[in-house]
Design a protein around this motif. Structure first.
Motif, PDB file in Angstrom:
ATOM      1  N   ILE A  68     -55.747 -44.104  33.372  1.00 32.17           N
ATOM      2  CA  ILE A  68     -57.044 -44.137  34.049  1.00 32.17           C
ATOM      3  C   ILE A  68     -58.031 -44.963  33.232  1.00 32.17           C
ATOM      4  O   ILE A  68     -58.107 -44.848  32.016  1.00 32.17           O
ATOM      5  CB  ILE A  68     -57.586 -42.707  34.240  1.00 32.17           C
ATOM      6  N   ARG A  69     -58.810 -45.828  33.926  1.00 36.96           N
ATOM      7  CA  ARG A  69     -59.834 -46.643  33.283  1.00 36.96           C
ATOM      8  C   ARG A  69     -61.211 -46.186  33.750  1.00 36.96           C
ATOM      9  O   ARG A  69     -61.380 -45.771  34.897  1.00 36.96           O
ATOM     10  CB  ARG A  69     -59.657 -48.119  33.646  1.00 36.96           C
ATOM     11  N   ALA A  70     -62.182 -46.275  32.852  1.00 39.74           N
ATOM     12  CA  ALA A  70     -63.575 -46.004  33.205  1.00 39.74           C
ATOM     13  C   ALA A  70     -64.264 -47.337  33.436  1.00 39.74           C
ATOM     14  O   ALA A  70     -64.310 -48.192  32.547  1.00 39.74           O
ATOM     15  CB  ALA A  70     -64.271 -45.235  32.087  1.00 39.74           C
ATOM     16  N   VAL A  71     -64.796 -47.530  34.645  1.00 40.24           N
ATOM     17  CA  VAL A  71     -65.465 -48.777  35.008  1.00 40.24           C
ATOM     18  C   VAL A  71     -66.800 -48.421  35.650  1.00 40.24           C
ATOM     19  O   VAL A  71     -66.834 -47.848  36.748  1.00 40.24           O
ATOM     20  CB  VAL A  71     -64.620 -49.619  35.981  1.00 40.24           C
ATOM     21  N   ALA A  72     -67.904 -48.757  34.953  1.00 43.63           N
ATOM     22  CA  ALA A  72     -69.248 -48.392  35.430  1.00 43.63           C
ATOM     23  C   ALA A  72     -69.296 -46.888  35.686  1.00 43.63           C
ATOM     24  O   ALA A  72     -68.963 -46.094  34.816  1.00 43.63           O
ATOM     25  CB  ALA A  72     -69.626 -49.203  36.652  1.00 43.63           C
ATOM     26  N   LYS A  73     -69.674 -46.458  36.899  1.00 44.89           N
ATOM     27  CA  LYS A  73     -69.850 -45.032  37.189  1.00 44.89           C
ATOM     28  C   LYS A  73     -68.591 -44.372  37.721  1.00 44.89           C
ATOM     29  O   LYS A  73     -68.636 -43.206  38.135  1.00 44.89           O
ATOM     30  CB  LYS A  73     -70.977 -44.836  38.219  1.00 44.89           C
ATOM     31  N   PHE A  74     -67.450 -45.082  37.716  1.00 43.26           N
ATOM     32  CA  PHE A  74     -66.253 -44.555  38.359  1.00 43.26           C
ATOM     33  C   PHE A  74     -65.035 -44.651  37.443  1.00 43.26           C
ATOM     34  O   PHE A  74     -65.027 -45.378  36.457  1.00 43.26           O
ATOM     35  CB  PHE A  74     -65.963 -45.326  39.654  1.00 43.26           C
ATOM     36  N   PHE A  75     -63.989 -43.909  37.823  1.00 48.22           N
ATOM     37  CA  PHE A  75     -62.668 -44.046  37.209  1.00 48.22           C
ATOM     38  C   PHE A  75     -61.776 -44.825  38.164  1.00 48.22           C
ATOM     39  O   PHE A  75     -61.907 -44.722  39.389  1.00 48.22           O
ATOM     40  CB  PHE A  75     -62.041 -42.675  36.944  1.00 48.22           C
ATOM     41  N   PHE A  76     -60.850 -45.594  37.572  1.00 54.09           N
ATOM     42  CA  PHE A  76     -59.909 -46.352  38.382  1.00 54.09           C
ATOM     43  C   PHE A  76     -58.492 -46.120  37.885  1.00 54.09           C
ATOM     44  O   PHE A  76     -58.235 -46.056  36.684  1.00 54.09           O
ATOM     45  CB  PHE A  76     -60.216 -47.854  38.319  1.00 54.09           C
ATOM     46  N   GLU A  77     -57.577 -45.983  38.842  1.00 55.42           N
ATOM     47  CA  GLU A  77     -56.142 -45.972  38.574  1.00 55.42           C
ATOM     48  C   GLU A  77     -55.587 -47.252  39.178  1.00 55.42           C
ATOM     49  O   GLU A  77     -55.443 -47.354  40.402  1.00 55.42           O
ATOM     50  CB  GLU A  77     -55.479 -44.749  39.206  1.00 55.42           C
ATOM     51  N   GLY A  78     -55.340 -48.241  38.343  1.00 56.23           N
ATOM     52  CA  GLY A  78     -55.027 -49.559  38.854  1.00 56.23           C
ATOM     53  C   GLY A  78     -56.265 -50.146  39.508  1.00 56.23           C
ATOM     54  O   GLY A  78     -57.330 -50.218  38.912  1.00 56.23           O
ATOM     55  N   GLU A  79     -56.125 -50.551  40.771  1.00 61.31           N
ATOM     56  CA  GLU A  79     -57.258 -51.098  41.504  1.00 61.31           C
ATOM     57  C   GLU A  79     -57.915 -50.064  42.411  1.00 61.31           C
ATOM     58  O   GLU A  79     -58.838 -50.390  43.156  1.00 61.31           O
ATOM     59  CB  GLU A  79     -56.786 -52.293  42.357  1.00 61.31           C
ATOM     60  N   LYS A  80     -57.456 -48.831  42.313  1.00 64.03           N
ATOM     61  CA  LYS A  80     -57.914 -47.775  43.211  1.00 64.03           C
ATOM     62  C   LYS A  80     -58.774 -46.775  42.463  1.00 64.03           C
ATOM     63  O   LYS A  80     -58.506 -46.433  41.315  1.00 64.03           O
ATOM     64  CB  LYS A  80     -56.677 -47.066  43.793  1.00 64.03           C
ATOM     65  N   LYS A  81     -59.841 -46.308  43.106  1.00 59.70           N
ATOM     66  CA  LYS A  81     -60.706 -45.321  42.470  1.00 59.70           C
ATOM     67  C   LYS A  81     -59.960 -44.004  42.273  1.00 59.70           C
ATOM     68  O   LYS A  81     -59.132 -43.615  43.102  1.00 59.70           O
ATOM     69  CB  LYS A  81     -61.954 -45.057  43.331  1.00 59.70           C
ATOM     70  N   PHE A  82     -60.297 -43.352  41.186  1.00 59.84           N
ATOM     71  CA  PHE A  82     -59.696 -42.052  40.876  1.00 59.84           C
ATOM     72  C   PHE A  82     -60.829 -41.048  40.722  1.00 59.84           C
ATOM     73  O   PHE A  82     -61.656 -41.147  39.820  1.00 59.84           O
ATOM     74  CB  PHE A  82     -58.884 -42.137  39.581  1.00 59.84           C
ATOM     75  N   PHE A  83     -60.873 -40.075  41.616  1.00 60.88           N
ATOM     76  CA  PHE A  83     -61.894 -39.029  41.578  1.00 60.88           C
ATOM     77  C   PHE A  83     -61.299 -37.783  40.920  1.00 60.88           C
ATOM     78  O   PHE A  83     -60.254 -37.282  41.348  1.00 60.88           O
ATOM     79  CB  PHE A  83     -62.365 -38.694  42.998  1.00 60.88           C
ATOM     80  N   VAL A  84     -61.943 -37.304  39.870  1.00 63.29           N
ATOM     81  CA  VAL A  84     -61.429 -36.159  39.123  1.00 63.29           C
ATOM     82  C   VAL A  84     -61.637 -34.876  39.928  1.00 63.29           C
ATOM     83  O   VAL A  84     -62.764 -34.490  40.235  1.00 63.29           O
ATOM     84  CB  VAL A  84     -62.124 -36.043  37.752  1.00 63.29           C
ATOM     85  N   LYS A  85     -60.513 -34.214  40.261  1.00 64.22           N
ATOM     86  CA  LYS A  85     -60.535 -32.914  40.921  1.00 64.22           C
ATOM     87  C   LYS A  85     -59.805 -31.959  39.984  1.00 64.22           C
ATOM     88  O   LYS A  85     -58.602 -31.799  40.065  1.00 64.22           O
ATOM     89  CB  LYS A  85     -59.831 -32.980  42.274  1.00 64.22           C
ATOM     90  N   GLY A  86     -60.561 -31.395  39.073  1.00 67.46           N
ATOM     91  CA  GLY A  86     -59.920 -30.689  37.977  1.00 67.46           C
ATOM     92  C   GLY A  86     -60.161 -29.197  37.952  1.00 67.46           C
ATOM     93  O   GLY A  86     -60.982 -28.651  38.690  1.00 67.46           O
ATOM     94  N   VAL A  87     -59.412 -28.549  37.058  1.00 66.98           N
ATOM     95  CA  VAL A  87     -59.556 -27.107  36.856  1.00 66.98           C
ATOM     96  C   VAL A  87     -59.196 -26.812  35.397  1.00 66.98           C
ATOM     97  O   VAL A  87     -58.353 -27.497  34.807  1.00 66.98           O
ATOM     98  CB  VAL A  87     -58.649 -26.310  37.825  1.00 66.98           C
ATOM     99  N   THR A  88     -59.879 -25.842  34.813  1.00 70.34           N
ATOM    100  CA  THR A  88     -59.541 -25.453  33.436  1.00 70.34           C
ATOM    101  C   THR A  88     -58.324 -24.528  33.451  1.00 70.34           C
ATOM    102  O   THR A  88     -58.124 -23.757  34.399  1.00 70.34           O
ATOM    103  CB  THR A  88     -60.725 -24.751  32.755  1.00 70.34           C
ATOM    104  N   TYR A  89     -57.559 -24.599  32.373  1.00 60.80           N
ATOM    105  CA  TYR A  89     -56.318 -23.815  32.305  1.00 60.80           C
ATOM    106  C   TYR A  89     -56.231 -23.181  30.918  1.00 60.80           C
ATOM    107  O   TYR A  89     -56.149 -23.861  29.898  1.00 60.80           O
ATOM    108  CB  TYR A  89     -55.108 -24.735  32.545  1.00 60.80           C
ATOM    109  N   GLY A  90     -56.259 -21.848  30.920  1.00 63.28           N
ATOM    110  CA  GLY A  90     -56.191 -21.128  29.656  1.00 63.28           C
ATOM    111  C   GLY A  90     -57.553 -21.107  28.966  1.00 63.28           C
ATOM    112  O   GLY A  90     -58.579 -21.398  29.576  1.00 63.28           O
ATOM    113  N   PRO A  91     -57.534 -20.808  27.669  1.00 60.66           N
ATOM    114  CA  PRO A  91     -56.354 -20.486  26.855  1.00 60.66           C
ATOM    115  C   PRO A  91     -55.810 -19.086  27.149  1.00 60.66           C
ATOM    116  O   PRO A  91     -56.554 -18.178  27.533  1.00 60.66           O
ATOM    117  CB  PRO A  91     -56.885 -20.588  25.428  1.00 60.66           C
ATOM    118  N   PHE A  92     -54.490 -18.953  26.968  1.00 57.50           N
ATOM    119  CA  PHE A  92     -53.822 -17.676  27.126  1.00 57.50           C
ATOM    120  C   PHE A  92     -53.419 -17.145  25.745  1.00 57.50           C
ATOM    121  O   PHE A  92     -53.558 -17.849  24.739  1.00 57.50           O
ATOM    122  CB  PHE A  92     -52.594 -17.834  28.032  1.00 57.50           C
ATOM    123  N   LYS A  93     -52.945 -15.955  25.746  1.00 60.48           N
ATOM    124  CA  LYS A  93     -52.526 -15.350  24.480  1.00 60.48           C
ATOM    125  C   LYS A  93     -51.437 -16.213  23.846  1.00 60.48           C
ATOM    126  O   LYS A  93     -50.457 -16.568  24.498  1.00 60.48           O
ATOM    127  CB  LYS A  93     -51.991 -13.932  24.715  1.00 60.48           C
TER     128      LYS A  93
END
Length: 852
Positions: A7-32
């Motif tokens: 993933i590349r950061a270009v101006a206000k957006f992320f790009f995967e190749g020539e296509k925009k990549f919008f982060v749809k994330g979730v936190t995971y853990g920490p677990f024991k």
């Protein structure tokens, strides 16, 4: 997932190749932690969780410890990317002891090195939420420097991955300048307040992507319905405000931190048993299953837009511009190209785009071309960009989304420099003086650049379009100021981006600054109150696009709250320094040269010009230190070139401003010498400084001013009109030495009886002041070094003073004639000083009253 899909950061957006990549994330853990110290649970459970995440439309998982290799492999197999938060002892005074700093550095080095090059890694957060009181204790600058150092260390090991730091509202001011993107953890449960804060963060982070690192709701203290509703509008707000993505806290209610299991919080999208909560289905609907597509929300209204491009010999970049406009993610628009008499291959390039409406005109200037495009446009909204710009695919989506969100007349967005091709281009892009926006608030603009602006048709027509007097630049500033004076509001959309090529060579850059200086001089005629003594514009808002947060000069102001415990601790950039403007101005430079020359005769003054030049150099050095040059071109000689440009730019602009001002400030000599033909019997006697007129038909000073404007235009006088901020009505520019300020007032004596008074005052022109100061300095120096009165110096100056007085009187007499003729045309009778009314023949009374 391959290494080439980083993933590349270009101006206000992320790009995967020539296509925009919008982060749809979730936190995971920490677990024991398990026997090996891993905080990510069992591999089998990870596989189940990742599959469920993909069903919800998620594409990024944020974790809080360096992961084992097997975890990254499973994420890559599932199509999930990993944002790794690197933990270290941030709760202690970590900058005091070298051993503590070295331990943190080794932790970062080991974590990045262990998984360097793995394709599943989205990026690293080299820290998370350092306590505001600890930052205040250690010093904001020191902490920021240390975080930047950690980023440099990590980037040296794995240069192809993204790096940032996760801050939060109590340390809003912790903004490392070498991050690839900005990450804020924000918990606000009120949608309106949330969106306002997001827009503030968008402006703070300027031209880099902004994501939210944590956002969620506890379902013990709130219901699942409340959580689902809030996460739903959260996605809408994030998209509306143009963020590059968001990360929900958290995936599951299972959570282990502080060496204990947390059981009294339940922020998960699924339960401990991995049963989806109601928010799960809401997010699946909102996010969609496409891995990177921006989840566009429906606009409340999508008016037909006419995109107008004006070009003069812009063939070199025109194809890229028109190609980008053909790919816009907006349902209903047209593209109009106005060729302003180009002599290059503009027409040939335009012929390759059959969907573009091509209009050719003779070379009449930029403003005329923009008006031509508006006259041909069919849209409800006119959107303007330039032929040396490329529009982002979502440019109109964000621009119009902001425009229709409130009662705005217009909207603009930022213009971002594309990656430079060589070090000179990188320096020109980093130099001061480029086109930028000026914001009054996080959402309201005072000025938007002409290469990225849109207005409703009704707003455009209400103020008469662009002023054709502006041929090169300044038309956008004039348009914005007139629109605001008409009571309209201009909005700003931080992610409605166009890529704007800066000038490719030093010569082109300096020529551009020369044109800007000319435009500022023309603007000063119409908007005198918006300009300072040096002729530079005085903005009420904050100028963006230049280094704003500096710890060298103009330190920002930070509100920490009482005892440093404020929840929202805000950073405020200091206004542009008036001192710095003066030290870099052409006037200061001219005074420095003058004193340097004077020092030849007066040794006591010889140190002064060197100190003055040192002040000018300090301003340029300050800009050089703060300038953001692309990393691969950021060398010593590049910094030195930026130093030169920071020094030269205000001088070139200032010289152009003065030469244009002096040229347009003078009424042609033949106009001044040509006297008015007053009607037979008209009385020319009386005071030149005052005129009094009588009328019994309700014709007041507005009729007189209307007739006077008409007469000034007919004869070709140069003048400025009151814009509401001056004590005069008209300032008439005469000869090289003087101008006349005209002021009127009307007394109403019952019924339609009006007594109008006119006052004329002579005013010095700048050249008069400068030449008098030089002459007086030489005269005083001569007298101090002689034992007698030297008439050879005094007499020429006295003759010069007499010459100035006669020119002033001649100009005032000529303007008084103008007033008399205008009054005659407007049907007003001259009142003589002794109280009588001058006789006059009836004249046709044209309707020359002022319009409002």
């Amino acid at each position: 997932m391959s290494p080439n899909s980083r993933i590349r950061a270009v101006a206000k957006f992320f790009f995967e190749g020539e296509k925009k990549f919008f982060v749809k994330g979730v936190t995971y853990g920490p677990f024991k932690p398990d026997a090996e110290g891993n905080h990510l649970g069992r591999a089998e459970q990870v596989d189940v969780d990742l599959a469920l995440m993909r069903q919800a439309g998620l594409n990024v998982v944020r974790i809080y410890h360096a992961p084992p290799r097997w975890f990254l492999d499973r994420c890559a197999a599932a199509g999930m990317r990993v944002l790794i938060t690197l933990p270290w002892a941030k709760h202690i005074e970590f900058l005091r002891e070298r051993s503590a700093r070295n331990a943190i550095i080794k932790t970062v080095q080991a974590a990045v090195k262990a998984n360097s090059g793995h394709p599943a890694i989205f990026g690293y957060l080299v820290g998370n939420e350092i306590a505001s009181t600890m930052v205040r204790w250690l010093g904001v600058r020191r902490v920021t420097d240390f975080v930047e150092k950690l980023i440099r260390i990590g980037r040296a090991i794995d240069p192809d991955v993204l790096f940032s730091y996760a801050t939060y509202p109590p340390t809003e001011y912790l903004l490392p300048q070498n991050v690839d993107f900005f990450c804020f953890n924000v918990y606000l449960h009120n949608q309106l307040d949330f969106e306002k804060y997001l827009l503030r963060l968008q402006n703070l982070t300027e031209e880099r992507p902004l994501i939210l690192g944590e956002f969620g709701m506890d379902t013990i203290r709130h219901s699942q319905e409340e959580q689902a509703e809030m996460l739903g509008w959260h996605v809408d707000s994030v998209v509306k405000c143009g963020l590059a993505g968001t990360i929900f806290f958290s995936w599951t209610d299972e959570w282990f931190t502080g060496e204990e299991e947390i059981t009294d919080w339940a922020f998960g999208i699924v339960t401990r048993e991995r049963e989806p909560k109601k928010a799960f289905s809401v997010l699946r609907e909102k996010l969609g299953k496409d891995n990177s597509t921006l989840p566009h929300r429906h606009l409340p209204r999508a008016p037909f837009v006419s995109v107008i491009v004006c070009s003069y010999n812009g063939g070199q970049t025109l194809a890229a511009c028109l190609d980008s406009l053909g790919k816009l993610n907006y349902p209903d628009y047209e593209v109009i190209l106005v060729d302003d008499g180009s002599t290059d291959d503009t027409a040939h390039v335009a012929a390759q785009f059959p969907r573009v409406r091509y209009i050719h005109q003779s070379n009449c200037g930029l403003s005329h071309a923009r008006n031509t495009g508006a006259a041909a446009a069919k849209g409800e909204v006119f959107a303007y960009t330039d032929s040396d710009c490329m529009a982002d695919v979502d440019w109109l989506y964000y621009l119009i989304g902001t425009l229709v969100s409130d009662e705005y007349a217009g909207v603009g967005g930022p213009n971002v420099t594309p990656p430079a091709q060589n070090w000179v281009q990188a320096c020109v892009a980093a130099a001061p003086g480029g086109p930028s926006h000026v914001l009054l608030t996080d959402t309201i603009a005072e000025h938007i650049p002409g290469c990225n602006m849109a207005f409703y048709r009704w707003a455009f027509e209400n103020i008469g379009g662009f002023d054709a007097e502006y041929h090169k630049a300044g038309d956008d500033v004039d348009f914005c100021w007139r629109l605001q004076q008409a009571g309209c509001v201009i909005a700003f959309s931080p992610t409605a981006i166009v890529w704007h090529y800066r000038r490719f060579t030093l010569r082109a850059f300096l020529k551009q600054q020369d044109g800007y200086g000319e435009a500022e001089s023309l603007l000063r005629f119409k908007h005198l109150i918006f300009f300072g003594p040096t002729g530079a514009a005085k903005w009420r808002g904050q100028i963006y696009g230049t280094p704003r947060f500096s710890w060298f000069l103009d330190r920002p102001v930070i509100y920490h709250g009482i005892f440093g415990d404020g929840f929202f601790q805000s950073i405020y950039p200091t206004p542009q320094s008036d001192v710095a403007v003066y030290l870099g101005s052409v006037e200061w430079f001219a005074l420095t040269i003058f004193l340097f020359g004077l020092g030849i005769f007066l040794p006591i003054l010889r140190i002064v010009p060197y100190l003055m030049f040192g002040g000018t150099l300090c301003v340029a050095l300050s800009y050089m230190v703060r300038a953001r040059i692309e990393p691969k071109f950021d060398t010593v000689h590049a910094r030195l070139l930026v130093l030169f440009l920071a020094f030269a730019q205000p001088l070139v602009r200032g010289f152009s401003r003065y030469f244009t001002w002096l040229h347009f400030k003078r009424t042609p000599r033949n106009v001044i010498r040509t006297h008015e033909h007053l009607p037979a019997g008209a009385n020319r006697a009386g005071s030149l400084g005052r005129r009094i007129f009588w009328n019994e038909e309700g014709r007041d000073r507005h009729h007189l001013l209307g007739a006077l404007f008409q007469l000034l235009e007919e004869e070709g006088w140069r003048y400025s009109t009151d814009t509401g901020w001056n004590e005069w009505d008209i300032q008439i520019y005469g000869n090289f030495w003087w101008s006349i300020a005209l002021q009127t007032v009307t007394e109403y004596h019952g019924g339609a009886k009006c007594l109008t008074r006119v006052r004329l005052r002579t005013r010095f022109v700048t050249t008069t002041v400068i030449l008098n100061l030089v002459a007086l300095s030489l005269l005083i120096y001569r007298q101090l070094n002689t034992s007698h009165v030297d008439l050879w110096f005094i007499v020429p100056y006295l003759l010069f003073a007499i010459f100035l007085a006669t020119r002033a009187r001649a100009l005032k007499r000529r303007v008084a004639e103008l007033v008399d003729v205008a009054a005659y045309r407007a049907g007003l009778q001259r009142v003589l000083r002794r109280g009588g009314i001058a006789p006059r023949k009836p004249a046709p009374q044209a309707d020359v009253s002022l319009e409002y």
